[in-house]
Design a protein around this motif. Structure first.
Motif, PDB file in Angstrom:
ATOM      1  N   TYR A  36     -26.261  -4.052 -45.005  1.00 19.15           N
ATOM      2  CA  TYR A  36     -25.593  -2.847 -45.475  1.00 19.15           C
ATOM      3  C   TYR A  36     -25.231  -2.701 -46.872  1.00 19.15           C
ATOM      4  N   GLN A  40     -26.497  -1.307 -50.273  1.00 21.36           N
ATOM      5  CA  GLN A  40     -25.857   0.214 -50.554  1.00 21.36           C
ATOM      6  C   GLN A  40     -26.343   0.840 -51.799  1.00 21.36           C
ATOM      7  N   SER A  44     -25.285   7.539 -54.045  1.00 17.82           N
ATOM      8  CA  SER A  44     -24.981   8.542 -52.982  1.00 17.82           C
ATOM      9  C   SER A  44     -23.626   9.110 -53.286  1.00 17.82           C
ATOM     10  N   LYS A 323     -26.532   6.378 -37.790  1.00 20.28           N
ATOM     11  CA  LYS A 323     -28.001   6.067 -38.788  1.00 20.28           C
ATOM     12  C   LYS A 323     -27.660   6.434 -40.000  1.00 20.28           C
ATOM     13  N   ASP A 324     -27.807   5.678 -41.165  1.00 21.26           N
ATOM     14  CA  ASP A 324     -27.701   5.930 -42.479  1.00 21.26           C
ATOM     15  C   ASP A 324     -26.108   6.446 -42.895  1.00 21.26           C
ATOM     16  N   SER A 325     -25.225   5.784 -42.236  1.00 20.67           N
ATOM     17  CA  SER A 325     -23.825   6.454 -42.508  1.00 20.67           C
ATOM     18  C   SER A 325     -22.967   5.493 -43.112  1.00 20.67           C
ATOM     19  N   THR A 334     -29.573   9.440 -46.388  1.00 23.37           N
ATOM     20  CA  THR A 334     -30.689   8.739 -46.053  1.00 23.37           C
ATOM     21  C   THR A 334     -31.098   7.775 -47.013  1.00 23.37           C
ATOM     22  N   LYS A 335     -30.429   7.976 -48.122  1.00 22.42           N
ATOM     23  CA  LYS A 335     -30.324   6.917 -49.269  1.00 22.42           C
ATOM     24  C   LYS A 335     -29.388   6.110 -49.282  1.00 22.42           C
ATOM     25  N   TYR A 337     -28.316   3.432 -47.863  1.00 20.36           N
ATOM     26  CA  TYR A 337     -28.673   2.096 -47.900  1.00 20.36           C
ATOM     27  C   TYR A 337     -30.138   1.985 -48.010  1.00 20.36           C
ATOM     28  N   GLN A 338     -30.488   1.093 -49.021  1.00 16.74           N
ATOM     29  CA  GLN A 338     -32.031   0.990 -49.695  1.00 16.74           C
ATOM     30  C   GLN A 338     -32.643  -0.230 -48.792  1.00 16.74           C
ATOM     31  N   TRP A 403     -30.293  14.145 -44.905  1.00 17.59           N
ATOM     32  CA  TRP A 403     -29.939  13.374 -43.771  1.00 17.59           C
ATOM     33  C   TRP A 403     -29.955  14.540 -42.747  1.00 17.59           C
TER      34      TRP A 403
END
Length: 448
Positions: A36, A40, A44, A323-325, A334-335, A337-338, A403
């Motif tokens: 993660y 990152q 964001s 998720k994705d937080s 949603t972006k 973590y790439q 998200w």
């Protein structure tokens, strides 16, 4: 025909690794910092700067500590905020432990009644196994909280405060579930031995007496009457003696719970839009309020939430916060973590596929207190969490609109914002909602 992984295949996979540009750099970053951190996306932080065109001031966030009562904390937050404003009581809280006591007591009876009703089914039956897997837990739903308040009322936190066992619920849950499983097996034996309904009921009440004692020792005995006294923000003293929990709710909170309905967004094939659903075994009060969800498209849900925020009323909602937080930064994106770029893979899934495969489900409830509108379209949302004031922006989070699309599944909306058509759909569908299986993801928030 099943085939093993061969040495040749492994050699080819190893060779292919070298064909992915930057794999060495990615490996160094991931192995040193974790997946993660290595993936990152700093953009964001810029995109989710906490400024909003529509924003409701709500004060200091509550803290559910090491318990799974997010649904309860967030629902009570929606009720305390208008009270704080009307009576000028900064950072006032309603007692989450009071509803916690009655929830666990009612869930125990709910479990016993379902065990009795299914006693003729084998223990290996999936639904029976589901019942015994978690006889009761911290999770719940909006309608379940409303049912508790309708039956028991509510009290201020100062009257019935948190205890070590409400703040950290693992030992209480473990003890209570051990007892419930033991008693549940006995109830099955009594039913299958041909005991009368009255004999089974009498034994069940003896079991409930043990449950009450466990809860009273762990959480305290809930008050039937209390004195409500406080000093407001203007330093004026107020006191009302001998008020009951139900009278307190009616007088000081005064929310018409029947006016608030649950809207979900579940784009799976088994849930047509504009139909009402319930979940089997989802509830707490026998013969009490039923959990009901009206399924709408995500754009319809957003429009209703925005209308409610613009009117000055916050919104309870359920989502997949895991998720994705980024908890410490307070970002839901949603972006954020790439990982797809880090590993050069495709992780994209539709919302329906995520639900159907178990990739995603509701695991947390919070409160929407603001939205940023650009050309009348939402770009980000302000979220009041119940994890204290350390994470995020003094306890508040920022959620990207993308998200929301992927991971928001439920919102509670005041009926006055529904169109006549949607209101009728809910009212008519609630008479005989479609029953979902106990393990459906639309019930996951209550079974966690």
């Amino acid at each position: 025909m099943t085939k093993e992984i061969t040495e040749q295949a492994i050699a080819e996979f190893t060779k292919d690794l070298a064909n992915h540009a930057g794999s060495n750099i990615a490996a160094n970053a991931a192995q040193e910092n974790g997946i993660y951190k290595a993936s990152q996306n700093t953009q964001s932080k810029i995109d989710l700067e906490p400024t909003f065109s529509v924003e409701i001031a709500t004060g200091k966030p509550a803290d559910q500590k090491q318990s799974g009562r997010c649904w309860m904390f967030s629902a009570l937050n929606t009720m305390r905020h208008p009270m704080q404003k009307e009576y000028k009581i900064k950072d006032f809280e309603l007692s989450q432990n009071y509803t916690n006591f009655w929830d666990k007591f009612e869930k125990s009876n709910w479990f016993f009644e379902n065990v009795i009703a299914s006693a003729n089914q084998p223990l290996g039956d999936r639904k029976v196994a589901f019942l015994f897997a978690t006889p009761q837990q911290d999770g719940g739903q909006w309608d379940m909280l409303c049912g508790l308040i309708e039956k028991y009322g509510i009290v201020p936190k100062s009257v019935y405060p948190e205890t070590a066992n409400s703040n950290n619920s693992s030992a209480l849950n473990d003890t209570l579930n051990t007892l419930l499983r033991k008693d549940g097996l006995e109830l099955r034996e009594l039913v299958n031995a041909g005991k009368t309904d009255q004999e089974v009921e009498d034994r069940k009440n003896e079991m409930l007496n043990d449950v009450f004692r466990i809860l009273a020792i762990s959480l305290g005995v809930p008050p039937t009457k209390f004195d409500f006294e406080y000093r407001d923000d203007d330093n004026n003293y107020h006191r009302e003696a001998g008020i009951t929990p139900k009278a307190f709710f009616d007088k000081y909170v005064g929310m018409n719970l029947e006016d608030h309905v649950s809207i979900i967004n579940s784009p799976t094939a088994d849930k047509p839009y504009h139909q009402v659903f319930s979940v089997e075994y989802l509830g707490n009060i026998v013969d009490g309020r039923q959990v009901r969800h009206l399924n709408l498209e995500v754009a319809e849900m957003k429009d209703l939430i925005i209308k409610q925020l613009q009117s000055g009323e916050v919104v309870w909602f359920g989502s997949n916060v895991g998720k994705d937080s980024e908890r410490q930064l307070g970002l839901l994106d949603t972006k954020i973590y790439q990982r797809d770029q880090l590993f050069d893979i495709d992780l994209s899934m539709s919302k329906a596929d995520k639900l159907d495969s178990g990739e995603s489900m509701m695991d947390h409830a919070m409160v929407i207190t603001g939205v940023d509108l650009v050309d009348d379209k939402p770009t980000k949302w302000k979220i009041e969490n119940s994890w204290g004031d350390k994470p995020g922006f003094k306890g508040y989070f920022v959620m990207s609109d993308a998200w929301f699309d992927d991971f928001v599944y439920q919102a509670v909306i005041n009926k006055k914002f529904l169109s006549d058509k949607v209101k009728q759909e809910f009212d008519e569908g609630s008479k005989n909602p479609t029953q979902l299986l106990p393990w459906d993801p639309m019930g996951a928030l209550a079974f966690k």
